[in-house]
Design an enzyme around this catalytic site. Structure first.
Site, PDB file in Angstrom:
ATOM      1  N   GLY A   1      -4.103  13.898  -8.910  1.00 31.31           N
ATOM      2  CA  GLY A   1      -3.349  14.126  -7.683  1.00 31.31           C
ATOM      3  C   GLY A   1      -4.019  13.434  -6.512  1.00 31.31           C
ATOM      4  N   SER A   2      -3.982  14.123  -5.355  1.00 37.24           N
ATOM      5  CA  SER A   2      -4.314  13.454  -4.090  1.00 37.24           C
ATOM      6  C   SER A   2      -5.713  12.893  -3.958  1.00 37.24           C
ATOM      7  CB  SER A   2      -4.086  14.425  -2.949  1.00 37.24           C
ATOM      8  OG  SER A   2      -2.761  14.847  -2.996  1.00 37.24           O
ATOM      9  N   VAL A   3      -6.668  13.367  -4.758  1.00 36.45           N
ATOM     10  CA  VAL A   3      -8.020  12.829  -4.593  1.00 36.45           C
ATOM     11  C   VAL A   3      -8.061  11.329  -4.906  1.00 36.45           C
ATOM     12  CG1 VAL A   3      -9.280  14.994  -4.934  1.00 36.45           C
ATOM     13  CG2 VAL A   3      -8.652  13.611  -6.917  1.00 36.45           C
ATOM     14  N   ILE A   4      -7.013  10.835  -5.566  1.00 32.45           N
ATOM     15  CA  ILE A   4      -6.955   9.409  -5.887  1.00 32.45           C
ATOM     16  C   ILE A   4      -6.601   8.575  -4.643  1.00 32.45           C
ATOM     17  CG2 ILE A   4      -4.547   8.840  -6.475  1.00 32.45           C
ATOM     18  CD1 ILE A   4      -7.488   8.454  -8.876  1.00 32.45           C
ATOM     19  N   LYS A   5      -6.066   9.244  -3.621  1.00 34.87           N
ATOM     20  CA  LYS A   5      -5.595   8.503  -2.442  1.00 34.87           C
ATOM     21  C   LYS A   5      -6.707   7.712  -1.774  1.00 34.87           C
ATOM     22  CE  LYS A   5      -1.710  11.606  -1.493  1.00 34.87           C
ATOM     23  NZ  LYS A   5      -1.455  12.955  -0.954  1.00 34.87           N
TER      24      LYS A   5
END
Ligand code: 59J
Length: 627
Positions: A335-339
């Site tokens: 999820g968002s930690v890849i952003k």
């Protein structure tokens, strides 16, 4: 030719090896030698008429002479001609190759604190037939073993054809000696070592455990089994009929004691991580979780813990589900930690700066008949605010400006889709789909962390690389390992992303609860709905990935909480506080200097000390020693 078997090394009593034949006797029949019956002829019946007495006397004398000659020949044959052969045969009956057990090497943490130690124990074994031959003594044995005498006899009887049966393994040496002292027939002791894990469940997954024969079964015990186990030696000895060693003949092979293994783990940080993870698991009623803490400059793993855990000192009693080192073997959609890496690719492309504005209005974006959705409408945001608010629409809009290959390459350079090579058995490489196959929707969802899967360790490695000026270091478990250090991102871009990630922990960011007093923290929260076949359900994975101190990152940390069941399930509420608590104590333990000391910042508002008393004013206590 030598009989190679487990042999006792202490307390031989009354043992007669069932395979030992009776010693050779001088009258043994040996192939080829003449055998003459020396017995006189049986008396004849009286009614037989006597013939020539002289002839009969002569015949008898001849017979006797022949017999004694035969005996002399035989004696010479045995004692002189074939002496060596028989002596050799005799010795062979009593020659034994005995194992010289070696202890398994200790596993310690980075400071030499023991994490796995081998303590001497004694296994009691018996030759059932010998024991059963003196049934009247079984009662004593049963009492010493604290078992029912009838059960003991029955079990021995079932195994009466065996020569070697363990009665009880791995006893405390004192208790075993008490049994040996009973001097029971056919009962023997064997010295062994038993593995003990003083830190129990908090290091269980990393260390793994050994089986009853002290060989590594899982974890680092398995990965470094040869190193730790060493090699038992073998010595050839002569035993008497009671099984006692009377002479050491030769050393067949030298024992090689197991070697010590010093891990990169810091037991104290490991403890903090386990304590905080466990507390969060119980507080949120979550199913499982992991925490990984890395030393950024070296890639060393300082802590790796998972929940649920188990007692490695009694692994058989645990659920196999509790034994996985999820931080290395299990994958999840990040999820968002890849952003952070989508933003890094945006910066690297030259099309974006931290201040570039992106319009995320109205908080949704239609992509290939699917809606990419933000939790609110964040309007026009710059890249820093995009991260702080965690806009999926914003991440998608960056990705759409990049080639598939560029985004893929950025993820791949940071280690996603490939095992870290940390050497842990069963490490998962995760999944990163090849760029050629991405459609628009897949590209969009990948940009905010869906459609790929990663391990907690991979995520920690990637955030460590961001904090290490864009140099990726493969994580290691063992002090002195050589690990690669490759430049994966321009240091200036890397530093810029870290600075942007500080906004996540600032007021208005999703990760404020990851804050650490007196230190600057950079990181990213994530809340992912869990994928099930056919869609995503209302179950979540809460994540925080970050580093500290942000000005000069030393520690990278990842916290995963799987399926929190309470009202709070956001990464910012569930995982971020665990990061904050662990890092607060870890930074102090490791003496990492603060980069945001509140007292120093407050210089201008320091309250002046109270004015000193006027000269001559009386103190409320008299000077000197009190009366
Ligand atoms: C979300 C998703 C599912 C997969 C959405 C979380 C998608 C999506 C299809 C709804 C909870 C929720 C591929 S939320 O992580 O956007 O950090 O604390 O699970 O979006 O398209 O009820 N994070 N999370 N999305 N899916 N597919 C936000 C965000 C994130 C937060 C909260 C609010 C999602 C502040 C997540 C956090 O950044």
């Amino acid at each position: 030719m030598s009989t190679h078997r487990r042999e006792p090394t202490i307390g031989h009593i009354g043992r007669v090896d069932a395979r030992d034949p009776a010693p050779l006797r001088a009258d043994a029949r040996v192939g080829g030698s003449v055998r003459i019956d020396p017995r006189p002829a049986p008396p004849r019946a009286r009614d037989v008429p006597s013939v020539n007495l002289k002839a009969r006397m002569y015949a008898l004398a001849m017979l006797l002479a022949l017999a004694s000659t035969a005996l002399v020949v035989r004696a010479v044959d045995l004692q002189i001609v074939r002496k060596d052969f028989y002596q050799d045969q005799g010795t062979q009956r009593f020659l034994r190759d005995k194992l010289i057990p070696v202890s398994r090497g200790m596993i310690t943490d980075r400071n030499g604190e023991p994490l796995a130690v081998s303590t001497p124990v004694v296994s009691i074994w018996a030759a059932p037939a010998e024991l059963l031959a003196q049934k009247e003594r079984l009662g004593e044995l049963a009492r010493a073993l604290a078992v029912d005498p009838e059960v003991l006899e029955q079990r021995l009887a079932q195994r009466a054809d065996k020569e070697f049966v363990y009665l009880r393994r791995r006893m405390a040496p004192d208790a075993a000696q008490a049994i040996i002292d009973l001097k029971l027939p056919g009962v023997n002791a064997q010295r062994e070592f038993r593995r003990y894990y003083p830190a129990g469940e908090m290091t269980a997954h990393v260390l793994g455990f050994t089986n009853i024969d002290d060989r590594g079964q899982e974890g680092l015990e398995l990965a470094f089994d040869e190193w730790l186990a060493g090699k038992s030696g073998v010595k050839r000895v002569i035993q008497n009929r009671r099984g006692e060693v009377v002479e050491d003949v030769e050393l067949v092979s030298e024992p090689q004691p197991g070697r010590e293994l010093r891990l990169t783990i810091d037991r104290r940080v490991q403890y903090l991580a386990y304590r905080e993870l466990k507390a969060a698991m119980l507080q949120h009623g979550a199913a499982s979780g992991s925490v990984v803490i890395l030393d950024i400059p070296t890639g060393e793993i300082l802590a790796m813990v998972n929940w649920p855990s188990y007692n490695p000192n009694a692994p058989a009693t645990s659920d196999t589900n509790a034994r996985r080192n999820r931080a290395v073997t299990d994958v999840f959609e990040p999820g968002s930690v890849i952003k952070a890496f989508t933003v890094a690719a945006g910066l690297e492309s030259g099309q974006f700066t931290p201040e570039t504005k992106i319009d995320t209005t109205p908080g949704t974006l239609l992509v290939a008949n699917h809606i990419v959705r933000d939790t609110s409408n964040y309007g026009v945001v710059d890249l820093t605010r995009l991260l702080a608010k965690s806009s999926n629409v914003g991440a998608t809009k960056i990705a759409f400006q990049l080639s598939n290959d560029h985004l893929y390459d950025m993820f791949h350079r940071f280690g996603f889709g490939e095992a870290t090579g940390c050497g842990f058995p069963g490490e998962s490489p995760g999944v990163l789909p090849a760029a050629a196959g991405w459609g628009q929707l897949e590209k969009a969802t990948l940009s905010y962390g869906y459609g790929l899967s990663v391990t907690p360790l991979q995520l920690a490695q990637a955030y460590g690389a961001l904090g290490n000026d864009g140099r990726l270091r493969a994580p290691t478990f063992v002090i002195g390992s050589t690990n690669t250090d490759s430049a994966v991102l321009d240091p200036a871009i890397s530093r810029r992303v870290v600075t942007m990630l500080e906004a996540v922990i600032a007021p208005g960011g999703t990760g404020i609860k990851a804050g650490v007093p007196n230190y600057r923290v950079a990181g990213k929260t994530g809340t992912s709905r869990k994928a099930v076949p056919g869609g995503y359900q209302s179950r979540y994975i809460s994540v925080f990935a970050g580093m500290v101190p942000a000005s000069h990152p030393r520690l990278a940390g990842v916290v995963i909480v799987n399926d929190p069941r309470g009202a709070a399930y956001y990464g910012g509420l569930v995982a971020a506080p665990v990061f904050g608590h662990v890092m607060t104590d870890a930074l102090r333990l490791l003496d990492v200097p603060p980069d945001n000391l509140q007292l120093l910042q407050a210089d201008t508002t320091i309250v002046p000390p109270p004015t000193p008393p006027l000269d001559g004013e009386e103190a409320i206590f008299a000077e000197g020693v009190q009366p």
